[in-house]
Write an enzyme that holds these catalytic residues in place. Structure first.
Site, PDB file in Angstrom:
ATOM      1  N   ASN A  69       0.865  -1.181   0.000  1.00 46.05           N
ATOM      2  CA  ASN A  69       0.000   0.000   0.000  1.00 46.05           C
ATOM      3  C   ASN A  69       0.900   1.229   0.000  1.00 46.05           C
ATOM      4  OD1 ASN A  69      -1.821   2.046   0.482  1.00 46.05           O
ATOM      5  ND2 ASN A  69      -2.171   1.497   2.636  1.00 46.05           N
ATOM      6  N   LYS A  71       0.032   4.261  -0.258  1.00 46.80           N
ATOM      7  CA  LYS A  71      -0.639   5.442   0.303  1.00 46.80           C
ATOM      8  C   LYS A  71      -0.434   6.635  -0.648  1.00 46.80           C
ATOM      9  CE  LYS A  71       0.424   3.584   4.810  1.00 46.80           C
ATOM     10  NZ  LYS A  71       0.232   3.749   6.231  1.00 46.80           N
ATOM     11  N   HIS A 110      -9.367   1.246   4.986  1.00 45.54           N
ATOM     12  CA  HIS A 110      -8.086   1.450   5.669  1.00 45.54           C
ATOM     13  C   HIS A 110      -8.312   2.406   6.843  1.00 45.54           C
ATOM     14  CE1 HIS A 110      -3.955   2.632   6.478  1.00 45.54           C
ATOM     15  NE2 HIS A 110      -3.586   1.553   5.816  1.00 45.54           N
ATOM     16  N   GLU A 156      -6.713   4.821   7.852  1.00 45.03           N
ATOM     17  CA  GLU A 156      -6.516   6.246   7.528  1.00 45.03           C
ATOM     18  C   GLU A 156      -7.764   6.813   6.858  1.00 45.03           C
ATOM     19  OE1 GLU A 156      -2.790   5.704   5.477  1.00 45.03           O
ATOM     20  OE2 GLU A 156      -1.871   5.175   7.385  1.00 45.03           O
ATOM     21  N   GLU A 164      -5.281  -4.940  10.743  1.00 42.61           N
ATOM     22  CA  GLU A 164      -4.253  -3.925  10.937  1.00 42.61           C
ATOM     23  C   GLU A 164      -4.530  -3.160  12.237  1.00 42.61           C
ATOM     24  OE1 GLU A 164      -2.326  -2.701   7.001  1.00 42.61           O
ATOM     25  OE2 GLU A 164      -4.168  -1.548   7.159  1.00 42.61           O
ATOM     26  N   GLY A 183       2.653   2.238  10.663  1.00 41.91           N
ATOM     27  CA  GLY A 183       3.626   3.310  10.498  1.00 41.91           C
ATOM     28  C   GLY A 183       4.377   3.685  11.761  1.00 41.91           C
ATOM     29  N   SER A 229       3.504  -2.157  10.263  1.00 33.38           N
ATOM     30  CA  SER A 229       4.954  -2.175  10.497  1.00 33.38           C
ATOM     31  C   SER A 229       5.624  -3.498  10.136  1.00 33.38           C
ATOM     32  CB  SER A 229       5.268  -1.779  11.950  1.00 33.38           C
ATOM     33  OG  SER A 229       4.901  -0.436  12.181  1.00 33.38           O
TER      34      SER A 229
HETATM   35  C1  PEP Z   1      -0.680   0.199   5.961  1.00 27.94           C
HETATM   36  O1  PEP Z   1      -0.725   1.368   5.637  1.00 27.94           O
HETATM   37  O2  PEP Z   1      -1.596  -0.564   5.626  1.00 27.94           O
HETATM   38  C2  PEP Z   1       0.463  -0.271   6.726  1.00 27.94           C
HETATM   39  C3  PEP Z   1       0.426  -1.476   7.213  1.00 27.94           C
HETATM   40  O3  PEP Z   1       1.500   0.613   6.894  1.00 27.94           O
HETATM   41  P1  PEP Z   1       2.942   0.286   7.532  1.00 27.94           P
HETATM   42  O4  PEP Z   1       3.398  -1.032   6.960  1.00 27.94           O
HETATM   43  O5  PEP Z   1       3.811   1.423   7.115  1.00 27.94           O
HETATM   44  O6  PEP Z   1       2.762   0.187   9.002  1.00 27.94           O
END
Ligand code: PEP
Length: 259
Positions: free
Chosen positions: A19, A21, A104, A106, A174, A180, A219
């Site tokens: 992803n 973003k 997601h 976000e 998630e 992040g 992460s």
């Molecule tokens: C995500 O945005 O779905 C995500 C898992 O980000 P990150 O791997 O940077 O934590």
């Protein structure tokens, strides 16, 4: 996809999804070229998906060919209309996407998206012929309060439409506090939550629920991917930051259990 006999109780080919973003100008296509070249030289034992910004879906698809699938990061429930700035699932498909992410954290956090809207977006993805990654996961406050399973239960009940199968969707668990941040749940905690999600899916969808991929996201990086992907009921990973650099993304792909 069933019956590949992977280790750790896994029977399905894993999915490693990137992803991007709101990151990536046309120069980022160099990273895609590097991923595709490496996978052509040494085919992966997993399915690989990149979800770039909508502006790059066409160009990424042109580079990726059949080696890497391409997806969107969101879609509007309607196929067209006066919704300035939004993108329809049909437009993603027309640009070359075969997947889209919905729900997601976000989007839920910064755009106020509800579980009901996430379900409507999932139906829109299916209408356009896309497979859909439906994201769920608790905030840190919810986990501290011991409410993580209740939150995930509500999201599964309301964001995931009837008719869900392994052929049209995957879940991405998630935890919001892991996205992040460089922090991850313990492998035991990931295993417990994925087993819980599996049980909820099987209760609702029967055998179809057994086959649905449950990705872990938050992460994931080249150092922790091997352990996380080996956890039972982890059907792959949704990777944010570490999907932006070909070397890191390839290392995560390479960490998946071999089919
Ligand atoms: C995500 O945005 O779905 C995500 C898992 O980000 P990150 O791997 O940077 O934590």
């Amino acid at each position: 996809m069933i019956g590949r006999g992977l280790p750790n109780g896994k029977e399905m080919r894993l999915l490693i999804a990137g992803n991007w973003k709101m990151n990536g100008l046309s120069g980022a296509l160099d990273e895609v070229r590097a991923v595709v070249a490496a996978l052509k030289a040494c085919p992966a034992s997993v399915d690989v998906l990149i979800c770039p910004p909508a502006t790059l879906i066409g160009p990424v698809g042109a580079e990726a060919g059949a080696t890497v699938a391409v997806g969107g990061q969101d879609c509007h429930p309607k196929p067209s209309g006066a919704f300035t700035g939004d993108i329809a699932a049909e437009m993603l498909r027309d640009a070359g996407a075969s997947w889209t992410i919905v729900g997601h954290s976000e989007r839920r956090q910064y755009h106020g998206e509800t579980d009901e809207l996430v379900a409507a977006k999932t139906l829109a993805g299916w209408r356009a012929g896309l497979k859909v990654i439906i994201c769920i996961g608790e905030t840190e406050a919810e986990r501290v309060a011991g409410r993580e399973e209740a939150v995930v239960d509500r999201q599964l009940a309301t964001s995931v439409p009837d008719g869900s199968t392994a052929s049209n969707m995957a879940i991405a668990y998630e935890p919001v506090w892991a996205i992040g941040t460089g922090r991850t749940p313990t492998n035991d905690d990931i295993g417990r939550m994925h087993a819980h999600i599996r049980a909820v899916l099987v209760k609702r969808f029967g055998a179809a629920g057994q086959a649905i991929d449950i990705l872990y996201g938050g992460s994931v990086n080249p150092r922790n991917a091997c352990e996380i992907l080996a956890v039972k009921d982890v059907g792959g990973a949704l990777v944010g930051g570490a999907s932006l650099k070909a070397a890191d993304f390839l290392a995560i792909i390479g960490a998946a259990p071999a089919a």
